[in-house]
Design a protein around this motif. Sequence first.
Motif, PDB file in Angstrom:
ATOM      1  N   GLY A  63      -5.647   8.584   2.258  1.00 21.41           N
ATOM      2  CA  GLY A  63      -5.786   7.273   2.878  1.00 21.41           C
ATOM      3  C   GLY A  63      -4.783   6.297   2.301  1.00 21.41           C
ATOM      4  O   GLY A  63      -4.043   6.616   1.374  1.00 21.41           O
ATOM      5  N   GLN A  88      -3.202   3.833  14.130  1.00 23.92           N
ATOM      6  CA  GLN A  88      -1.874   4.152  13.597  1.00 23.92           C
ATOM      7  C   GLN A  88      -1.258   5.275  14.406  1.00 23.92           C
ATOM      8  O   GLN A  88      -1.810   6.374  14.479  1.00 23.92           O
ATOM      9  N   GLY A 134       3.580  -3.785   8.309  1.00 22.94           N
ATOM     10  CA  GLY A 134       4.926  -3.445   8.742  1.00 22.94           C
ATOM     11  C   GLY A 134       5.002  -1.977   9.096  1.00 22.94           C
ATOM     12  O   GLY A 134       4.010  -1.244   8.977  1.00 22.94           O
ATOM     13  N   PRO A 135       6.193  -1.522   9.508  1.00 19.77           N
ATOM     14  CA  PRO A 135       6.357  -0.126   9.946  1.00 19.77           C
ATOM     15  C   PRO A 135       6.431   0.866   8.792  1.00 19.77           C
ATOM     16  O   PRO A 135       6.315   2.066   9.009  1.00 19.77           O
ATOM     17  N   LEU A 170      -7.779  -4.055   1.089  1.00 15.05           N
ATOM     18  CA  LEU A 170      -8.608  -3.236   1.959  1.00 15.05           C
ATOM     19  C   LEU A 170      -8.730  -1.844   1.358  1.00 15.05           C
ATOM     20  O   LEU A 170      -7.748  -1.282   0.869  1.00 15.05           O
ATOM     21  N   PHE A 225     -12.785  -3.413   9.020  1.00 20.32           N
ATOM     22  CA  PHE A 225     -11.634  -3.457   9.918  1.00 20.32           C
ATOM     23  C   PHE A 225     -11.408  -2.081  10.542  1.00 20.32           C
ATOM     24  O   PHE A 225     -11.559  -1.054   9.881  1.00 20.32           O
ATOM     25  N   PHE A 276      -3.718  -3.577  14.022  1.00 20.68           N
ATOM     26  CA  PHE A 276      -5.062  -4.125  13.976  1.00 20.68           C
ATOM     27  C   PHE A 276      -5.785  -4.002  15.310  1.00 20.68           C
ATOM     28  O   PHE A 276      -5.203  -4.281  16.379  1.00 20.68           O
ATOM     29  N   PHE A 324      -9.407   1.821   2.461  1.00 20.74           N
ATOM     30  CA  PHE A 324      -9.339   2.579   3.703  1.00 20.74           C
ATOM     31  C   PHE A 324     -10.013   3.947   3.586  1.00 20.74           C
ATOM     32  O   PHE A 324      -9.973   4.588   2.529  1.00 20.74           O
ATOM     33  N   GLY A 325     -10.570   4.412   4.713  1.00 24.48           N
ATOM     34  CA  GLY A 325     -10.935   5.797   4.848  1.00 24.48           C
ATOM     35  C   GLY A 325      -9.693   6.612   5.166  1.00 24.48           C
ATOM     36  O   GLY A 325      -8.596   6.058   5.338  1.00 24.48           O
ATOM     37  N   LYS A 326      -9.855   7.933   5.258  1.00 23.55           N
ATOM     38  CA  LYS A 326      -8.702   8.799   5.496  1.00 23.55           C
ATOM     39  C   LYS A 326      -8.346   8.897   6.974  1.00 23.55           C
ATOM     40  O   LYS A 326      -7.322   9.492   7.312  1.00 23.55           O
ATOM     41  N   TYR A 382       0.850  -1.178   0.000  1.00 20.17           N
ATOM     42  CA  TYR A 382       0.000   0.000   0.000  1.00 20.17           C
ATOM     43  C   TYR A 382       0.896   1.241   0.000  1.00 20.17           C
ATOM     44  O   TYR A 382       2.060   1.189   0.383  1.00 20.17           O
ATOM     45  N   LEU A 440      -8.120   4.235  11.784  1.00 18.43           N
ATOM     46  CA  LEU A 440      -8.446   3.964  10.390  1.00 18.43           C
ATOM     47  C   LEU A 440      -9.515   2.891  10.288  1.00 18.43           C
ATOM     48  O   LEU A 440      -9.482   1.886  11.013  1.00 18.43           O
ATOM     49  N   GLY A 491       3.328   1.704  11.315  1.00 22.46           N
ATOM     50  CA  GLY A 491       2.312   1.098  10.483  1.00 22.46           C
ATOM     51  C   GLY A 491       1.018   0.894  11.257  1.00 22.46           C
ATOM     52  O   GLY A 491       1.005   0.920  12.488  1.00 22.46           O
ATOM     53  N   PRO A 492      -0.094   0.704  10.551  1.00 20.72           N
ATOM     54  CA  PRO A 492      -1.371   0.469  11.229  1.00 20.72           C
ATOM     55  C   PRO A 492      -1.343  -0.798  12.086  1.00 20.72           C
ATOM     56  O   PRO A 492      -0.781  -1.815  11.684  1.00 20.72           O
ATOM     57  N   TYR A 500      -8.233  -0.082  12.489  1.00 24.81           N
ATOM     58  CA  TYR A 500      -6.820  -0.081  12.828  1.00 24.81           C
ATOM     59  C   TYR A 500      -6.506   1.206  13.583  1.00 24.81           C
ATOM     60  O   TYR A 500      -7.156   2.234  13.400  1.00 24.81           O
ATOM     61  N   LEU A 515       3.787   0.924   2.630  1.00 26.53           N
ATOM     62  CA  LEU A 515       3.477  -0.053   3.680  1.00 26.53           C
ATOM     63  C   LEU A 515       3.257  -1.431   3.070  1.00 26.53           C
ATOM     64  O   LEU A 515       2.614  -1.580   2.035  1.00 26.53           O
TER      65      LEU A 515
END
Lengths: 115, 108
Positions: A42, B38, A107-108, B96, B34, B46, B98-100, A35, B87, B43-44, B36, A91
Amino acid sequence: GAGVSQSPSNKVTEKGKDVELRCDPISGHTALYWYRQSLGQGLEFLIYFQGNSAPDKSGLPSDRFSAERTGGSVSTLTIQRTQQEDSAVYLCASSLRTVTQETQYFGPGTRLLVL
Amino acid sequence: EDQVTQSPEALRLQEGESSSLNCSYTVSGLRGLFWYRQDPGKGPEFLFTLYSAGEEKEKERLKATLTKKESFLHITAPKPEDSATYLCAVVSGYALNFGKGTSLLVTP
């Protein structure tokens, strides 16, 4: 066990250069995703790998972007002839499988800055 | 086309002040929603997965709920360490969508 790891954590490059970003998924996870997260945007899906199947490249923004996954494990995202608009956080995520929509673990990230 | 909209974009709460974050979605056949968390520079992480309307899940001060059109993340008596971007995402194809996000700041 260990989570998803990515390297490098930060990358500064000059416009026009190629960059390679690496992702090591969680051991045993067959699905791997890339991503991109740009400032104020987003998370944007780029590419998906599942086992030995052909990857879903539908999210790649241009033909300068490519990715491969060797041995069903490590993945490399390559951006050729980088542009300033490629600056973002990249990501990687992995999941155990996708049929039942298993959770993706991230991941980070690699923070890429193109000057 | 699948769409995910989160509101508000930013939220500032005092410690102990409960509130809710909203995630509205449009998807043809929900296969999972989902949440998340962040933190800056990471990173996000879960939090929850919800699959059907009426489903609820809880973790510490967080509770996620789901209707046919939206999901809420309720934060009860938040602490400063709950400050993060939250998120929301729906399954879209293999990935996935995602929203902002909602940026939450909890002050002491």
